[in-house]
Scaffold this active site. Structure first.
Site, PDB file in Angstrom:
ATOM      1  N   GLU A  68       0.815  -1.221   0.000  1.00  0.00           N
ATOM      2  CA  GLU A  68       0.000   0.000   0.000  1.00  0.00           C
ATOM      3  C   GLU A  68       0.851   1.275   0.000  1.00  0.00           C
ATOM      4  O   GLU A  68       0.861   2.049   0.970  1.00  0.00           O
ATOM      5  CB  GLU A  68      -0.962  -0.011   1.187  1.00  0.00           C
ATOM      6  CG  GLU A  68      -1.951  -1.168   1.130  1.00  0.00           C
ATOM      7  CD  GLU A  68      -3.063  -1.073   2.161  1.00  0.00           C
ATOM      8  OE1 GLU A  68      -2.823  -0.495   3.226  1.00  0.00           O
ATOM      9  OE2 GLU A  68      -4.151  -1.565   1.895  1.00  0.00           O
TER      10      GLU A  68
ATOM     11  N   GLU B  93      -6.801  -7.577  -0.768  1.00  0.00           N
ATOM     12  CA  GLU B  93      -7.345  -7.661   0.592  1.00  0.00           C
ATOM     13  C   GLU B  93      -8.827  -7.313   0.527  1.00  0.00           C
ATOM     14  O   GLU B  93      -9.188  -6.159   0.292  1.00  0.00           O
ATOM     15  CB  GLU B  93      -6.618  -6.682   1.528  1.00  0.00           C
ATOM     16  CG  GLU B  93      -5.126  -6.931   1.610  1.00  0.00           C
ATOM     17  CD  GLU B  93      -4.407  -5.957   2.545  1.00  0.00           C
ATOM     18  OE1 GLU B  93      -5.082  -5.272   3.337  1.00  0.00           O
ATOM     19  OE2 GLU B  93      -3.168  -5.879   2.459  1.00  0.00           O
TER      20      GLU B  93
END
Ligand code: GAL
Length: 681
Positions: free
Chosen positions: A150, A315
């Site tokens: 991320e 995710e």
């Protein structure tokens, strides 16, 4: 970079072998495989397991785990561990740490505490990535690589000395001389003129938050540049060692980052991390309150699809989210886990990996719940994941299918970043984008996001009969020229207030507004104002409809040949034009003086004849999301009920319900949070 496509609907999970006793590994893998999980993402925070001391590399731990994966037939996506540098590293090389705006370093202990520009960090990252890639590049269990974790999540501003130094280099390359930089940033204002490059800095604490907006705009461009270059550093190494066919990805999507360019330069595929229950979080800002709750996560999926049409989810939320220091949303209620996962698939995800296999029993994220809970017993979430998998695989025929879009919403990074430094811009941009989304949902008229980039062609734009470009305040000749071509070739372009008012530095242009867009709009904006909060809402009349013109009002004067569609009916500009239409070649430009409301967007879609494109095949109430993917001449309709009570939808012709294979026609009932996918054609 070559693009990677998933060959079939594929399910995965995030797993952390370093969080669990070895004795659990085998049964974990067995239970995953039994549930349909064939991919696991591992190791993205495990730097110390590979390099416990500087320059000492050990692979025993993960070798053992990967050997087990190989034996079991589990495939692995290996994360590069650069989001959490080890304690020995930050202790010895504190210059790798990111800092607060005041220049105070973040200490070891959280994550993403590093900066992208410290030469030492880049060197040590390159070395660990090379070590991993060399060791595991040919491992048969490895099928892909995730870079870092991320990029720009949680912290997306950088203030270390290394960043300040790199910012100066970035600016020297961009402007060449200080004179040009001074001119571009208007530093004559408030005596900000620089006489030495050493005076130029990243934004710092200044009195009254009176930052120079042009400096900050370039600063966001610089952060994007830094993040992309950090990603490229790693992908170049991975490319050298990975097996052909294995992919390189990263997981997003976060701000201050040109994800499109990063994708092009460094990635084979892109993945998104989807946590829809953030929509119910305790700290929702008021400007987000009037939206469509968890359904608004679709907006992030649209962003992702615009970066990579056939993306994955690295995710996908499977339990309640929270940290020891933060409460977020509640646990997905029965059915919501599937609903949220299908929301991702509907928007283009062909790979879906849940976060995480089991909730960690310790650490900051011990409330970020996974599929299994602390007790490790089978539970309702695991049962739902198994049921989701059964449904997911019935969708194999549509793997790789395109999404249907009735219109396009144009955006560009320059305007996004300008809206971060200019709150006037932010207010209008946020409101309009959110309302366009709501209108599109409520009248089942889906759209694509398209980013205005240097390589965007008129052919790409022509796929959409209608484009909203709500508030492109920053405009240049090239972009205006492309829009002109689009309109001349038959497109309908809809612009909102403040369009064309600035140059690419975020400075206002001394031209009649809307500046470079005037030839398209055929309007002159001599007067403009925020809609006064002290008066009743400003309204306009359009064809017998009374519609609000919220937030900001450009008062339009039509030039010769421009048709007035609507006039303001209140305030000191009552009777003046609020919306106009101008033809050019085969198309037209609609210029609207306000920010968009969902009522106006729906009215415009009807005016253009593109509203409710599915009505001949399927109808649903507004609470149900309808999405169509298309492949090989077939239509695949996703019907997703976001309500906790049942809803009816109507099929206008026989369709195959993919989950069961049965043929359906007429009225169908979707249970609370229920989903269905139909094939037709
Ligand atoms: C994501 C992140 C994961 C995990 C999760 C829950 O943003 O990639 O590592 O932290 O959130 O906080």
């Amino acid at each position: 970079m070559q693009k990677f496509l998933w060959p079939e609907m594929t399910m995965g999970v995030c797993y952390y072998p370093e969080h669990w006793p070895r004795a659990l590994w085998e049964s974990d893998l067995d239970r995953m495989l039994e549930a349909g999980i064939t991919r696991i993402r591992i190791a993205e925070f495990a730097w110390s397991k590979f390099e416990p001391e500087e320059g000492v590399f050990t692979f025993d731990f993960f070798d053992e785990f990967l050997e087990l994966c190989g034996r079991k037939g589990m495939k692995v996506i290996l994360g590069t561990p650069t989001a959490t540098p080890p304690a020995w590293l930050t202790q010895k090389y504190p210059e790798v740490l990111n800092c607060t705006m005041a220049g105070v370093p973040y200490r070891h202990g959280g994550r993403r505490h590093y900066n992208y520009n410290a030469p030492k960090y880049r060197e040590l990252c390159a070395r660990i990535v090379e070590q991993l890639a060399r060791h595991y590049g040919h491992h048969p269990a490895v099928v892909g690589w995730q870079i870092d974790n991320e990029l720009n999540c949680e912290i997306w501003e950088f203030y270390s000395e290394a960043d300040a130094e790199a910012f100066r280099i970035f600016l020297k390359e961009k402007y060449g001389t200080l004179d040009r930089l001074n001119e571009a940033w208007g530093t004559v204002f408030w005596n900000q003129t620089y006489t030495d490059w050493a005076q130029v800095d990243v934004p710092r604490q200044v009195a009254n938050q009176g930052w120079n907006p042009h400096l900050r705009l370039d600063y966001y461009r610089f952060i994007s540049h830094s993040a992309r270059s950090f990603c490229r550093l790693q992908s170049e190494i991975l490319e050298k060692y990975k097996k052909p066919g294995d992919f390189i990805t990263t997981n997003g999507i976060f701000g201050n980052l040109d994800n499109h360019q990063m994708m092009e330069e460094s990635l084979n595929t892109y993945t998104y991390d989807s946590y829809p229950s953030f929509a119910f979080g305790l700290d929702r800002s008021p400007r987000e309150s009037d939206d469509l709750n968890d359904r608004k996560w679709t907006r992030n999926l649209l962003e992702t699809r615009s970066v990579c049409p056939h993306f994955g989810i690295m995710e996908q939320q499977s339990g309640a989210n929270g940290w020891a220091t933060r409460m977020e949303g509640p646990a997905p209620r029965p059915g919501q886990l599937t609903l949220w996962a299908m929301q991702s698939v509907a928007q283009g995800a062909d790979f879906l990996s849940f976060f995480r296999w089991r909730t960690c029993t310790f650490g900051t994220e011990m409330y970020w719940h996974g599929i299994l809970d602390y007790d490790n017993r089978d539970n309702r979430k695991l049962a739902e994941v198994k049921d989701f998998y059964r449904k997911f695989r019935t969708l194999d025929p549509l793997c790789g299918a395109e999404n249907f879009a009735a219109f396009g919403l144009l955006k560009d990074y320059d305007n996004v970043w300008d809206s971060q430094v200019d709150v006037w811009h932010e207010r209008i941009a946020w409101k309009s984008e959110s309302e366009i989304f709501c209108a599109s949902e409520l009248c089942h008229t889906p759209y694509d996001l398209i980013y205005m980039r240097d390589d965007l062609s008129v052919e790409t734009l022509r796929k959409y009969p209608l484009l909203f470009y709500p508030h492109p305040m920053l405009m240049n000749e090239r972009r205006a020229g492309l829009l002109k071509q689009y309109v001349a070739q038959g497109g309908t372009l809809i612009l909102g207030c403040r369009a064309g008012t600035k140059d690419m530095q975020g400075r206002f242009v001394m031209l009649p507004q809307p500046g470079l867009l005037q030839e398209l709009t055929g309007t002159d904006v001599r007067d403009f104002t925020f809609a006064s909060p002290n008066e009743d809402a400003v309204r306009m009349d359009w064809d017998g409809r009374e519609l609000e013109v919220p937030v900001f009002n450009d008062i339009l004067e039509p030039l010769a040949g421009t048709k007035v569609l609507a006039n303001y009916r209140s305030s000191y500009y009552a009777g003046k034009a609020s919306m106009t239409e101008r033809r050019l070649g085969l198309g037209r430009t609609i210029h609207y003086g306000g920010t968009f409301s969902r009522e106006l967007v729906e009215a415009l879609l009807r005016y253009a004849g593109i509203c409710e494109p599915f009505a001949a095949e399927i109808e649903a109430p507004p609470e149900v999301q309808l999405v169509r993917r298309e492949k090989g001449g077939k239509h695949y309709y996703f019907a997703l009920n976001f309500m906790d009570t049942a809803r009816e939808i109507a099929l206008k012709r026989p369709m195959k319900l993919l989950y069961t294979g049965e043929s359906c026609d007429g009225v169908q009932t979707l249970p609370p949070f229920g989903t269905a996918v139909y094939e037709v054609g």
